[in-house]
Design a protein around this motif. Structure first.
Motif, PDB file in Angstrom:
ATOM      1  N   TYR A  11      25.439  25.504  29.351  1.00 50.10           N
ATOM      2  CA  TYR A  11      25.629  24.541  28.260  1.00 50.10           C
ATOM      3  C   TYR A  11      26.710  23.517  28.596  1.00 50.10           C
ATOM      4  CZ  TYR A  11      26.733  22.920  23.487  1.00 50.10           C
ATOM      5  OH  TYR A  11      26.984  22.169  22.370  1.00 50.10           O
ATOM      6  N   ALA A  15      26.339  19.568  31.129  1.00 48.54           N
ATOM      7  CA  ALA A  15      26.858  18.305  30.599  1.00 48.54           C
ATOM      8  C   ALA A  15      27.923  17.722  31.518  1.00 48.54           C
ATOM      9  CB  ALA A  15      27.419  18.521  29.195  1.00 48.54           C
ATOM     10  N   GLY A 142      27.115  20.612  19.556  1.00 49.41           N
ATOM     11  CA  GLY A 142      26.343  19.404  19.821  1.00 49.41           C
ATOM     12  C   GLY A 142      25.196  19.637  20.788  1.00 49.41           C
ATOM     13  N   ASP A 143      24.171  18.787  20.658  1.00 50.52           N
ATOM     14  CA  ASP A 143      23.011  18.799  21.541  1.00 50.52           C
ATOM     15  C   ASP A 143      22.276  20.136  21.540  1.00 50.52           C
ATOM     16  OD1 ASP A 143      23.739  16.214  22.094  1.00 50.52           O
ATOM     17  OD2 ASP A 143      24.434  16.602  24.137  1.00 50.52           O
ATOM     18  N   HIS A 176      32.816  18.070  20.727  1.00 54.10           N
ATOM     19  CA  HIS A 176      31.412  17.847  21.057  1.00 54.10           C
ATOM     20  C   HIS A 176      31.232  17.985  22.566  1.00 54.10           C
ATOM     21  CE1 HIS A 176      27.490  15.897  21.444  1.00 54.10           C
ATOM     22  NE2 HIS A 176      27.363  15.991  20.126  1.00 54.10           N
ATOM     23  N   ARG A 178      29.481  16.453  24.712  1.00 51.85           N
ATOM     24  CA  ARG A 178      29.509  15.229  25.517  1.00 51.85           C
ATOM     25  C   ARG A 178      30.921  14.687  25.665  1.00 51.85           C
ATOM     26  NH1 ARG A 178      25.015  11.894  22.557  1.00 51.85           N
ATOM     27  NH2 ARG A 178      24.626  13.776  21.344  1.00 51.85           N
TER      28      ARG A 178
END
Length: 267
Positions: A11, A15, A142-143, A176, A178
């Protein structure tokens, strides 16, 4: 830079690998035998977090090594850190806010780790003593990944209301995924040896997260009941933390774009 990312299919690590690639770095992923292939465009280097000798060999010659792999327990994690440091490539190691104590803390605060991750303080000490750097993310969201959909949203769906553990008012640092990935880019560009960086965009009450997931309704999950299902993880949800990332932002110019987890969860 030529960068090895450990955990590049996970995860956080996926990113981070994507953000480093966008920033112009040449990124390779550590891949264990039989492991998932990383994203297209990434190189691969053979190695396994449970095989220290393979880690030392894999990490040699890189300008930076980013360890964003999963925790495997005290013995395996400390052996992996030692093996990566033995390679001689500067290490950027990921721990987490759980290595800190409760209340108001910042990058200068001494570790006071939750028993669930007690050895992470020693991992940090070894990395910093060798001139490496440490990133401590808050709760990552997030995501579609992380603990929020994996546990909290699932519990809300199961019970028909958002769930928090124990008493209301417990605060957690969050970030988050990102924004966290961009922090690693900033550390590679402007970080200094022996530094600790906090990946925290805001502090959020866990009962507020529960209410956002539960359509405005939140209920307490008694701690003894949560322990019976989650084990030691349940106690982590009762540690109230207000973690500052002020020094990190000033030194690295890091400015998170996602500043309201609650609004994002409502959307």
């Amino acid at each position: 830079m030529n960068v090895l990312v450990i955990g590049a299919t996970g995860y956080i690590g996926s990113a981070v690998a994507a953000a480093l690639t966008r920033a112009g770095h040449d990124v390779a992923a550590l891949r264990r035998p039989g492991g998932s292939a990383p994203a297209e465009g990434l190189g691969t280097v053979a190695g396994d977090l449970t095989d220290p000798a393979s880690l030392t060999l894999a990490a040699k010659g890189f300008d930076r090594v980013v360890h964003a792999g999963p925790p495997l327990g005290e013995r395996a994690d400390l052996a992996a850190v030692d093996a990566l440091l033995a390679a001689g490539s500067p290490l950027l190691h990921t721990t987490g806010a759980a290595v800190l104590g409760g209340g108001a803390v910042d990058e200068e605060s001494a570790p006071d780790p939750h028993p669930l991750v007690s050895w992470r303080a020693e991992a940090e000490r070894r990395v910093l003593a060798a001139g490496g750097q440490v990133v401590r993310p808050g709760l990552v969201y997030g995501d579609g990944g992380g603990l929020v959909p994996g546990l909290l949203a699932a519990k809300a769906a199961e019970r028909g209301a958002g769930v928090y553990i124990g008493e209301p008012g417990v605060r957690w640092p969050v970030v988050h995924v990102r924004d966290l990935a961009e922090l690693y880019v900033a550390v590679l560009a402007r970080g200094v040896p022996g530094a600790v960086w906090h990946g925290v965009s805001e502090t959020v009450r866990l009962d507020a997260i529960a209410a956002a997931l539960g359509g405005g309704r939140a209920v307490s999950w008694p701690l003894d009941e949560a322990r019976a299902e989650l084990g030691p993880l349940a106690d982590l949800f009762t540690r109230d933390q207000d973690v500052s990332s002020g020094r990190t932002r000033r030194a690295l110019g890091w400015s998170p774009a996602h500043t309201s987890m609650i609004e994002e969860l409502r959307r």
